[in-house]
Every structure is written in structure tokens, then in C-alpha cells.
Scaffold this motif. Structure first.
Motif, PDB file in Angstrom:
ATOM      1  N   THR A 284      -6.375   4.160 -10.182  1.00 56.56           N
ATOM      2  CA  THR A 284      -6.312   3.243  -9.050  1.00 56.56           C
ATOM      3  C   THR A 284      -6.913   3.909  -7.818  1.00 56.56           C
TER       4      THR A 284
ATOM      5  N   TYR B 114       0.842  -1.202   0.000  1.00 54.95           N
ATOM      6  CA  TYR B 114       0.000   0.000   0.000  1.00 54.95           C
ATOM      7  C   TYR B 114       0.877   1.252   0.000  1.00 54.95           C
TER       8      TYR B 114
ATOM      9  N   TYR C   1      -7.900  -3.145  -3.757  1.00 56.34           N
ATOM     10  CA  TYR C   1      -7.764  -1.976  -4.625  1.00 56.34           C
ATOM     11  C   TYR C   1      -8.627  -2.151  -5.864  1.00 56.34           C
TER      12      TYR C   1
ATOM     13  N   HIS D  31      -7.160   2.614  -3.781  1.00 58.26           N
ATOM     14  CA  HIS D  31      -6.864   1.496  -2.877  1.00 58.26           C
ATOM     15  C   HIS D  31      -7.259   1.855  -1.451  1.00 58.26           C
TER      16      HIS D  31
END
Length: 613
Positions: A536, A413, A548, A538
Motif C-alpha cells: 500500500t 489515513y 491510495y 497512500h
């Protein structure tokens, strides 16, 4: 009269023999940069002055301190494909001594706008000596020192271009769309020459791999299948067997201290505002190792030689990209000019540089148009870099079963938290290993569940995924035993191999399990624009589960990675901002459709990839 003619012919033939090397060996008309620098090498060749009948074509003739070299700069603007006949006049009497014909060839249509590798591709990395031996007759050659010895781990094993061509079906089945091979050019070191990074002739394919024509054939055969060939290019150094090192054009062609001094490898000195000048010099100008002379890219003749050599291979072999070795060790300004020289010629061309650093800001510094580098008024012009920080995280995270503040999936992450540092986040190379790193399957003891999580990760995040040969069938190797162990022969690439992993019939059940998963995932990825260029979003990992989304205006994919040793149930209300309008998802890994309105159950050490519906 006959005697006089005979004497003149004898003089001419002796003079012609003095031209031992011409580089580039030929060129093309209609190039963006009309200026061409031709190197001619031969014993005492500076006795002669080169001329052309059209005196406007030759722009400059440069004689170096070494009498065996002449550099001729010509202007090819508006010249058609033609043969230029140079007449060399003896400086003593100004009479013609001999001629040399230099060809400008017809350029392929649309060459300048060629396609290059991008985030829609899967890049497959091989070491050609270890992939497949398609032609045993070229395993050894009297033109180079080291002979084949497959019993020696660090020796030449015989893999070649013919072997790659013969197994393009395998690559296509796997889902590969771009091939990066470690260098093919001649490496004439007496031992461990198989890696190719100590090149002794940058205009010639190593005879143990094949010929220039075969390399061109490889690119053509790949192009028929919609695949791209990426050349591994070395700007930083050559090998000690290179003839231009043995007979330097001039003292400063390479970095000298005088003689040899090894790099301190501290690439941070390239941009550290507090670094001493001597430390920065020793990084850039120091030699990578003692057998690899360090090229001086700050010298215009050297830099132009390297630019032209790269362009020559792109044009000649119809290449689809370059990977540049040790990019951040080069002279900082010189390598930027080298990169710009190539991308000016080919505006859509992709070049990925090896920037082996362990901080996102430091890696991002080297990508084209970096705002970080702009602080120092620097632009590398390099389109793509490698995500080494993600690689670092992948090397330990799947053994971290229990998440803490710093361990577990939070590492992955946090890697993506810094994506804002990169000017073009979709154009970075993502990988779990390469030919210089520890083998993933060795680190994780061939744990298939951990492999599936890692491959799912690099197949579904932003960037360009790169796979190292053999990983897809479970190949391992212990870097602690030396580089040769992480560069083992691909099973089935040699006659007599008892296991042929190139075919489904020849693979073991275990190898097939790994191959089937990998090929399914990457063949699915081929046509997923939402993965190639989507955004993206997440979510902070909980219970070591990382979730994600990749999404664009028309599609969405949800990825769940459970890195814990326990099954987990993920409540989906947390992901409302990404799940609006979606009620179910098809798991592309097992083709099952599941509801997503309340919760999703995920087994331990596993991955789920959902196409949302």
C-alpha cells in the motif's frame, strides 16, 4: 447359576449407567499431539479404576475432588484407527465391573495441512437464529428451555443450519468465500439464548439449529463451493446451565472470589507495566456477566479440555478457521498455550481474536510474534486480530464533510500510518460493523453514497474484509433499542415473509441497488492478488479526498474516496511514483476507462477504483 449371572448383569448395567458423559466423545489416530485427555462423568465414578489390556497406553488417571469425574490421559502415538476397550475395576475388590469402548477414528488425508481463511476471502458474519428458518420443526425442542417466539425481539426466532444451507447460492452470488457464524453450540439459558455465547454443551449443536451431522454437512456443502466455515469459539466463559458448572470437577475449574465477581473489562491491565495485580486479576478472572462462569485457563485440566474441544470441532466438521470471542479477557498465558496447541496441530490454520481495543499498539500486542509483546517476553501465537481502530474511524468519518487537522479522511489515513505495529498486516480483519456494534446503515441513515465509500474502503485495503449479514441490502437497526434491533431477521428467511431479499426477483429496487454494488465489488476482489497481498502507498488527504494505491510487481490499483460534499479534481502529477508507465485506468465500479495523465474528476461523496493500464 442363572440367578448369579442375572445379579452380575444387573451390577454391570448399573455401573454402565454411571458413565453419563464422555468428552471428547471420540478422537482420531495420527494427531500431532499424541496425548489425549478423556473426561468421564458419572455418579461416584471414582469407585472404579480404568485399565487397558495394553498397559503402556494409559499415561495417567486423575481423580478430582469431585467423585463424579475421572480424567484419563492416554498416549495414542503409533496407534491405528481402533476401538479401545477400557475395563473399569472396582477399587474395593479389584474385580472388573464394566467396560467402555472408546473409538480412535481414521483421520482425513491432509487434515493437518488444511486451508484456512486469509486475505483473499470475504468473511460473512451471521447470527443463525436470525438468518433463515429452513426447518420449522426444530424451532423449539423439549431438550432445552427457551421456546421459539418470533414476536419477541430478543427471543428465539427459528433460524437454523438448514436455512443457511438452503441459501448458500445467495452467499456465493454476493462474493462470500468464508462464513463466520455466532456460536452454534447449545445455549440453554431461559431467555435471550439466541446469541449462543452462554454455552451449556460445547460438544453438541443446539437442537434449535439442528444436529452435529447437519453442522458437518454445512461445512461440506460450503467446501464444494470453495468456501470455508469459521467457528465462533468461546474460551473465556460458559453459560450457567453448563453441567460442569452445576457440578464442578473441582473448585478452581472456574474463577472464584469466592463465588462471583464481575470483570472490570480493563484489558489494558494485561500488559500495563504500572497496573496493580488486583486490577489485572479482576480483568482476567472476573466474570464477563453473572450468567457466564469464567473458565480458569491457568488450570492445566481446563486448558487441555478447551484445546481438545476446539481441535475436535476442527477435525470433526472440517472447519476452515476460528474466531475467538473476548480473546483479551482470558488468562494471558493460558490463551497463548491454547492458541499454540491448535496451530501446532494445524500449521496453516487461521484464528482471529476479538481484541476490542481502541489503540493500534494495544491491538497489535495480541498478534502472533508482536515485537511490542516481545518486550514483555510474551507471544500470544494468535495469527489474526480485528482492526477496531479502523471501525472506530468509519463510524464517524463519512459525516465529516469538511476536513480539518483531525477530522475527515485524515482519520482513515492515520489508521494506516500505524500498520508497522502489526507483525502480519495482511492478516487482520477489517469491517464496518459486527453483531455487537452499531449498525452502519443506522449511523448513516441508509445513505447509499456513504455506504459505497465504506464498502469500497474495506474491499480494497490490506487485510481480510468482513461483512455483517443484511448490510448488503441496506439493513439497519438501532443499538440504542437493544442488541435485538441490530440482529433483525433477514427478510425472506421465513415462510410468509412478504419480502424475500435472497433473490433478485424478491428484492426491492432499493435492496437490489445495494446488493448489486456489493456483489460487483467483492466478486471483482476474489481474483485480485494485488489487493490480497499487495503493498500500500497512500497520500495525505486533500480537500477530504483520500487516494491510495495497492500494488505488486505486475499490477496496480488506484482508489479515490471523495468524502466532501463538492466535486473534486485531483491533479495526478502528485502520484508520479505510483503512476509511472500508466496512462489510463478502468473504473471497476462502472466499467469506464479514463485517462490519468493529468487529472481525475470525482463526484461528491463517491469512490473510484481504477485498474491501472
Amino acid at each position: 447359576m442363572k440367578k448369579i449371572v442375572y445379579i452380575l448383569l444387573l451390577i454391570c448395567s448399573t455401573a454402565v449407567a454411571q458413565i453419563e458423559r464422555v468428552e471428547p466423545p471420540f478422537w482420531w489416530s495420527g494427531m500431532h499431539n499424541p496425548e489425549l485427555q478423556i473426561l468421564l462423568y458419572g455418579a461416584d465414578i471414582t469407585r472404579y479404576t480404568p485399565t487397558l489390556s495394553d498397559t503402556t497406553i494409559i499415561k495417567e488417571v486423575f481423580f478430582t475432588e469431585n467423585p463424579n469425574y475421572i480424567f484419563i490421559t492416554i498416549n495414542t502415538k503409533n496407534l491405528p484407527a481402533t476401538d479401545l476397550v477400557f475395563t473399569f475395576k472396582d477399587k474395593l475388590n479389584q474385580k472388573p465391573a464394566f467396560t467402555h469402548t472408546y473409538s480412535l477414528k481414521q483421520r482425513d488425508s491432509n487434515s493437518a495441512q488444511r486451508e484456512s481463511f486469509n486475505s483473499s476471502d470475504l468473511v460473512y458474519l451471521i447470527m443463525p437464529d436470525r438468518f433463515a428458518n429452513g426447518n420449522p420443526d426444530n424451532d423449539s425442542s423439549n431438550k432445552v428451555i427457551e421456546k421459539a417466539n418470533r414476536n419477541l425481539p430478543s427471543g428465539r426466532h427459528g433460524g437454523d443450519i438448514a436455512g443457511i444451507i438452503q441459501h448458500l447460492d445467495y452467499l456465493e452470488e454476493l462474493g462470500v468465500t468464508a462464513l463466520w457464524s455466532t456460536p452454534f453450540c447449545e445455549d440453554n439459558d431461559a431467555k435471550t439464548s439466541y446469541h449462543g455465547y452462554a454455552q451449556s454443551d460445547v460438544y453438541k449443536i443446539d437442537p434449535r439449529y439442528g444436529t452435529n451431522e447437519e453442522y458437518k454437512q454445512l461445512a461440506a456443502e460450503m467446501k464444494k463451493r470453495g468456501m470455508k466455515l469459521i467457528m465462533d469459539y468461546v474460551t473465556n466463559h460458559w453459560g450457567a446451565q453448563h453441567p460442569m458448572y452445576k457440578d464442578l470437577p473441582f473448585y478452581d475449574w472456574i474463577h472464584q472470589f469466592p463465588g462471583y465477581s464481575q470483570s472490570n473489562y480493563r484489558m489494558t491491565t494485561q500488559f500495563d507495566p504500572n497496573a496493580s495485580k488486583i486490577d489485572a486479576k479482576n480483568c482476567m478472572d472476573g466474570w464477563f456477566v453473572s450468567s457466564m462462569p469464567d473458565l480458569n485457563q491457568s488450570e492445566p485440566l481446563v486448558l487441555n479440555y478447551l484445546i481438545q474441544n476446539a481441535i475436535w470441532w476442527i477435525e470433526y466438521a472440517d472447519l476452515g478457521g476460528l474466531r475467538v470471542d473476548t480473546y483479551s479477557y482470558n488468562d494471558k498465558e493460558g490463551i497463548a498455550k491454547w492458541t499454540k496447541g491448535i496451530t501446532d496441530e494445524y500449521p496453516n490454520f487461521n484464528i482471529v481474536g476479538e481484541v476490542w481495543m481502541h489503540d493500534q499498539a494495544q491491538i497489535a500486542y495480541w498478534q502472533k510474534d508482536s515485537k511490542i509483546a516481545a518486550i514483555q517476553n510474551y507471544n500470544s501465537h494468535l495469527p489474526s486480530v480485528m482492526d477496531f481502530t479502523l471501525h472506530d474511524a468509519i463510524g464517524s468519518v463519512f459525516n465529516e464533510d469538511n476536513s480539518t487537522w483531525n477530522d475527515g479522511m485524515i482519520k482513515v489515513y492515520e489508521n494506516f500510518v500505524d500498520d508497522f505495529l502489526y507483525p502480519d498486516i495482511n492478516n487482520i480483519l477489517v469491517f464496518i460493523e459486527n453483531h455487537d456494534t452499531a449498525r452502519f446503515n443506522e449511523i448513516y441513515k441508509n445513505d447509499f453514497d456513504k455506504y459505497k465509500m465504506a464498502i469500497t474502503l474495506i474491499a480494497t485495503i490490506r487485510g481480510i474484509p468482513q461483512l455483517y449479514y443484511g448490510t448488503e441490502i441496506g439493513m439497519a437497526g438501532d443499538k440504542g433499542k437493544g442488541d435485538a434491533d441490530i440482529r433483525r431477521d433477514f427478510p425472506g428467511g421465513w415462510a410468509g415473509d412478504t419480502n424475500n431479499a435472497f433473490t433478485k426477483k424478491g428484492r426491492t429496487a432499493e435492496q437490489q441497488k445495494w446488493f448489486a454494488f456489493t456483489s460487483k465489488l467483492f466478486n471483482w476482489r476474489k481474483n485480485k492478488a494485488v489487493i490480497h497481498t499487495g503493498k500500500t502507498t497512500h497520500y495525505l488527504p486533500e480537500n477530504n479526498v483520500y487516494v491510495y494505491f495497492r500494488h505488486n510487481t505486475t499490477d496496480a490499483v488506484m482508489v479515490l474516496l471523495n468524502n466532501s460534499t463538492q466535486p473534486q479534481t485531483v491533479t495526478t502529477s502528485r502520484f508520479a511514483e505510483n503512476l509511472k508507465g500508466y496512462t489510463k485506468g478502468k473504473n471497476i465500479l462502472n466499467n469506464k476507462t479514463i485517462p490519468i495523465t493529468n487529472a481525475i474528476s470525482i463526484p461528491p461523496k463517491s469512490a473510484i477504483v481504477l485498474e491501472l493500464q
